[in-house]
Design a protein around this motif. Structure first.
Motif, PDB file in Angstrom:
ATOM      1  N   ASN A  81       0.837  -1.342  -0.036  1.00  0.00           N
ATOM      2  CA  ASN A  81      -0.111   0.139  -0.028  1.00  0.00           C
ATOM      3  C   ASN A  81       0.942   1.188  -0.168  1.00  0.00           C
ATOM      4  OD1 ASN A  81      -2.473  -1.374  -0.174  1.00  0.00           O
ATOM      5  ND2 ASN A  81      -2.704  -1.468   2.134  1.00  0.00           N
ATOM      6  N   GLU A  82       1.773   1.263   0.771  1.00  0.00           N
ATOM      7  CA  GLU A  82       2.900   2.319   0.733  1.00  0.00           C
ATOM      8  C   GLU A  82       3.605   2.608  -0.289  1.00  0.00           C
ATOM      9  OE1 GLU A  82       5.209   1.598   4.285  1.00  0.00           O
ATOM     10  OE2 GLU A  82       3.641   2.050   5.527  1.00  0.00           O
ATOM     11  N   ASN A  83       3.884   1.426  -1.344  1.00  0.00           N
ATOM     12  CA  ASN A  83       4.781   1.485  -2.535  1.00  0.00           C
ATOM     13  C   ASN A  83       4.164   1.311  -3.828  1.00  0.00           C
ATOM     14  OD1 ASN A  83       7.914   1.638  -1.245  1.00  0.00           O
ATOM     15  ND2 ASN A  83       6.612   0.319   0.041  1.00  0.00           N
ATOM     16  N   ILE A  84       2.800   1.332  -3.616  1.00  0.00           N
ATOM     17  CA  ILE A  84       2.035   1.033  -5.162  1.00  0.00           C
ATOM     18  C   ILE A  84       2.279   1.951  -6.032  1.00  0.00           C
ATOM     19  CG2 ILE A  84      -0.019   1.950  -4.169  1.00  0.00           C
ATOM     20  CD1 ILE A  84       0.231  -1.331  -6.344  1.00  0.00           C
ATOM     21  N   ASN A  85       2.504   3.276  -5.865  1.00  0.00           N
ATOM     22  CA  ASN A  85       2.446   4.355  -6.493  1.00  0.00           C
ATOM     23  C   ASN A  85       4.086   4.207  -7.785  1.00  0.00           C
ATOM     24  OD1 ASN A  85      -0.147   5.438  -6.314  1.00  0.00           O
ATOM     25  ND2 ASN A  85       0.471   6.680  -4.789  1.00  0.00           N
ATOM     26  N   ASN A  86       5.101   3.975  -6.565  1.00  0.00           N
ATOM     27  CA  ASN A  86       6.154   3.842  -7.061  1.00  0.00           C
ATOM     28  C   ASN A  86       6.264   2.482  -7.902  1.00  0.00           C
ATOM     29  OD1 ASN A  86       7.380   5.920  -5.763  1.00  0.00           O
ATOM     30  ND2 ASN A  86       8.090   4.879  -4.129  1.00  0.00           N
ATOM     31  N   ILE A  87       5.449   1.478  -7.729  1.00  0.00           N
ATOM     32  CA  ILE A  87       5.754   0.164  -8.204  1.00  0.00           C
ATOM     33  C   ILE A  87       5.158   0.186  -9.473  1.00  0.00           C
ATOM     34  CG2 ILE A  87       4.776  -2.263  -8.226  1.00  0.00           C
ATOM     35  CD1 ILE A  87       5.244  -2.231  -5.364  1.00  0.00           C
ATOM     36  N   SER A  88       3.941   1.153  -9.575  1.00  0.00           N
ATOM     37  CA  SER A  88       3.317   1.245 -10.830  1.00  0.00           C
ATOM     38  C   SER A  88       3.757   2.089 -11.940  1.00  0.00           C
ATOM     39  CB  SER A  88       1.814   1.824 -10.583  1.00  0.00           C
ATOM     40  OG  SER A  88       1.859   3.222 -10.020  1.00  0.00           O
ATOM     41  N   LEU A  89       4.967   2.883 -11.600  1.00  0.00           N
ATOM     42  CA  LEU A  89       5.577   3.550 -12.505  1.00  0.00           C
ATOM     43  C   LEU A  89       6.854   2.848 -13.056  1.00  0.00           C
ATOM     44  CD1 LEU A  89       5.942   6.951 -10.311  1.00  0.00           C
ATOM     45  CD2 LEU A  89       4.447   6.641 -12.358  1.00  0.00           C
ATOM     46  N   CYS A  90       7.011   1.752 -12.578  1.00  0.00           N
ATOM     47  CA  CYS A  90       8.223   1.022 -13.150  1.00  0.00           C
ATOM     48  C   CYS A  90       7.987   0.778 -14.692  1.00  0.00           C
ATOM     49  CB  CYS A  90       8.499  -0.358 -12.558  1.00  0.00           C
ATOM     50  SG  CYS A  90       8.805  -0.192 -10.645  1.00  0.00           S
ATOM     51  N   GLU A  91       9.059   0.858 -15.520  1.00  0.00           N
ATOM     52  CA  GLU A  91       8.842   0.517 -16.888  1.00  0.00           C
ATOM     53  C   GLU A  91       9.508  -0.719 -17.627  1.00  0.00           C
ATOM     54  OE1 GLU A  91      10.691   4.137 -18.682  1.00  0.00           O
ATOM     55  OE2 GLU A  91       8.844   5.723 -18.018  1.00  0.00           O
ATOM     56  N   ASN A  92      10.408  -1.179 -16.634  1.00  0.00           N
ATOM     57  CA  ASN A  92      10.772  -2.490 -17.131  1.00  0.00           C
ATOM     58  C   ASN A  92      11.091  -3.625 -16.111  1.00  0.00           C
ATOM     59  OD1 ASN A  92      13.399  -1.991 -15.866  1.00  0.00           O
ATOM     60  ND2 ASN A  92      13.788  -0.513 -17.532  1.00  0.00           N
TER      61      ASN A  92
END
Length: 650
Positions: free
Chosen positions: A562-573
């Motif tokens: 929940n705390e990192n979902i935004n960062n995870i969703s921005l991953c490109e590879n």
């Protein structure tokens, strides 16, 4: 086949506790049902949804699976249980294995609760001594025990090396009474002089009379042209040691025919190339494979182990050095089993595991006879010396089938006292104290090893050994929590009657004393209460139950996501994705070698290079560039290539 022909079922489930055994079973069944409308499916042991059972339709299915994967499958697709009409559990004595026993036991407990009583259930073990009890627990009062204890399908001879004269001999004993001599083979063990390297002066010989390992290698070389040989080592490092010793002996111009000369030359070259491509040409396993001597243990890449097993079965090679991986159901055609050591770590091998092991020699359907050879000549030569006769007594105990240990419950280890390093002293803790400490303040659990060590260090209680025992108890608690979560009804809260029913369905409860029975039920009640008060949203309980992790771990992972979902969703590879996940993933990796690496930051580099497909020898070089060491107590130990295989494959 019987179940399919009689149309009792169209789905048969076979559970085997080892990946290699599942692979072998699947291959045999594929051959047996070739050109028939039977789908034989070996599920991977990876914890991911790579299965689809809802499309069974009319075809018949044989599903081969490890206990861990089956637990995962049933948590995600519980409807599978209603389709199964035949269940077969191979090597079922693994219920009390420290590592996987609790998973196996709670899996069978789940199946007892999920499948119909009238389906056929079969438990198979070559070494179980309390079969009646286990059968009654799982199948019921009508369970039948079919024993083949007195059926000798092949002749097995048992020999001990003896070296009291210049030339050593093999003393063979009567298997039913090893105190009685049967026959002997004289003048079979002799010393060969070895070439000295520059600067060396002391004469070297092979075998060395003081080293049982070199006698094992010598006997293997002498007899491998008569049939396939396996040298059993109790520990993985011993396999590497033997490989190094034999390579060194041939480097010093040992004048004995190499096993490769009586093997299929093309196959030996192919296997040597496989070792070289994976482990590099400098690895001891690679060098010994060139001689026709192959290593087989958990830290040899899985693909190589399968290739070695295939080559042995096809009689293309004839010499393997192995650990107990050999005893884990793999059906190799071994003519001679040479025993160099009966200790696995500080523990002596269990009698039942030893009988499983020696069952590989003279395998029925492959050989008409087999030989088991003990190579430490002190066992036989010093059996009359009072201070040295313990070796002979140990060998006698191992060879007597009535000494096979009963199959017990891994779950009962939750109430086991803490033991010192040599198991001579223990500290008894109230049965429920550990569970209550976990529930009230889990952080206190971490202090237990230090506390016991500081108070009882003089009695041999090391921090490392107590940590191992604490980890076993914690894994049991996490498994019970996960088990309860998976059975939680999201409509009705877990009632006291249901909790008691689940506790009483376990093997632990069936085998327990009256006091332990009460404590098992109470432990389930306490953990269920913790779940109820901690997880207030009912649907989350079912979600957590699918993870195979304990409650605290499931919640911590959810919070992290929940705390990192935004960062995870921005991953490109993929690399970015793994980088973001790594702080979480690395926390839950339990592999002991992984945890002992002194520079943890380099492990992500190792993983990324491994996923790219780089061979183990190259990964080993990368880690050596960082000067990586293993933490062993207060010392740092040099990394070996087997450590890299262990981290990546396990």
């Amino acid at each position: 086949r019987s179940a399919f022909i009689s149309e009792r079922t169209s789905v048969a489930l076979i559970v085997a506790p080892f990946r290699s055994l599942c692979h072998e079973i699947k291959n045999h069944f594929s051959e047996a049902f070739e050109n028939e409308p039977v789908n034989v499916n070996e599920l991977s042991d990876v914890m991911q949804i790579d299965f689809e059972f809802v499309k069974f339709k009319d075809q018949k299915h044989v599903i081969v699976v490890t206990p861990e994967k089956l637990v995962y499958v049933l948590r995600h697709t519980p409807e599978l249980a209603s389709k199964i009409g035949l269940m077969i559990f191979d090597e079922c004595h693994q219920f009390d294995n420290d590592v996987r026993g609790i998973t196996y036991e709670l899996l069978i407990t789940s199946l007892k609760l999920m499948v119909s009583d009238n389906i056929q259930k079969i438990l198979i073990s070559a070494v179980i001594s309390n079969a009646k009890e286990i059968g009654k627990w799982f199948i019921g009062e009508n369970a039948k025990v079919i024993t083949g204890k007195n059926i000798n399908t092949t002749i097995r001879t048992i020999g001990f090396s003896s070296w009291t004269d210049k030339l050593g001999r093999l003393e063979f004993v009567v298997p039913e009474n090893i105190e009685k001599r049967d026959f002997y083979v004289p003048r079979i063990i002799e010393e060969f002089p070895l070439m000295l390297h520059s600067g060396e002066r002391k004469q070297r010989f092979f075998p060395n009379k003081e080293e049982g390992q070199t006698i094992a290698l010598f006997l293997g070389l002498k007899i491998s042209h008569n049939g396939s040989v396996a040298i059993f080592c109790g520990k993985k490092p011993s396999v590497t040691t033997l490989c190094n010793k034999i390579v060194d002996a041939y480097d010093r111009k040992l004048a004995i025919k190499k096993p490769c000369e009586s093997s299929n030359i093309s196959e030996v070259k192919s296997l040597y190339n496989l070792y070289k491509c994976n482990l590099g040409e400098n690895a001891s396993s690679t060098k010994s494979s060139k001689l026709g001597i192959f290593s087989h243990h958990n830290n040899i890449p899985h693909g190589i182990r399968l290739a070695v097993e295939y080559a042995m079965k096809e009689n293309l090679i004839n010499f393997v050095i192995c650990t107990s991986t050999l005893a884990q159901g793999v059906n190799l055609p071994i003519r001679y089993l040479i025993v160099s050591d009966v200790y696995q770590g500080k523990e002596k091998i269990k009698a039942r595991d030893f009988h499983n092991l020696i069952g590989r020699a003279g395998r029925s359907g492959m050989h008409t006879e087999g030989s088991i050879l003990f190579t430490d000549h002190n066992v036989y030569d010093k059996k009359q010396v009072r201070s040295e006769s313990w070796r002979w007594r140990n060998a006698k105990k191992l060879l007597q089938t009535n000494n096979s240990e009963p199959c017990v419950s891994a779950l009962l280890s939750l109430f086991k006292p803490f033991e010192n390093d040599d198991n001579t002293k223990n500290i008894i803790m109230e049965n429920l104290k550990f569970v209550n400490t976990y529930i009230n303040n889990e952080s206190e659990i971490i202090q237990i090893p230090k506390m016991i060590h500081s108070n009882y260090n003089m009695h041999g209680f090391s921090i490392k050994e107590i940590e191992n025992q604490v980890n076993i108890k914690m894994n049991i608690i996490y498994s019970i929590e996960s088990f309860l979560l998976s059975h939680w009804d999201i409509v009705d809260e877990m009632t006291e009657d249901k909790i008691v029913k689940y506790a009483k369905a376990t093997l632990a409860y069936y085998l327990a004393t009256e006091q332990q029975k009460s404590d098992i039920v109470e432990s389930f009640m306490l953990l269920a209460k913790k779940i109820s008060t901690t997880v207030t949203v009912s649907t989350k309980k079912k979600i957590y139950g699918k993870t195979l992790l304990g409650l605290n771990s499931s919640q911590l992972i959810e919070t992290w996501v929940n705390e990192n979902i935004n960062n995870i969703s921005l991953c490109e590879n993929f690399n970015e994705y793994l980088n973001k996940l790594w702080p979480l993933l690395s926390t839950y990796i339990t592999n002991s070698t992984f945890k002992k690496i002194n520079n943890k930051e380099t492990l992500l580099t190792l993983v990324l290079n491994w996923i790219e497909g780089k061979p183990f020898w190259e990964l080993f070089e990368i880690m050596n560039q960082f000067d990586i060491k293993l933490i062993r107590g207060s010392k740092l130990q040099k990394l070996i290539i087997e450590n890299i295989v262990d981290i990546c494959e396990n």
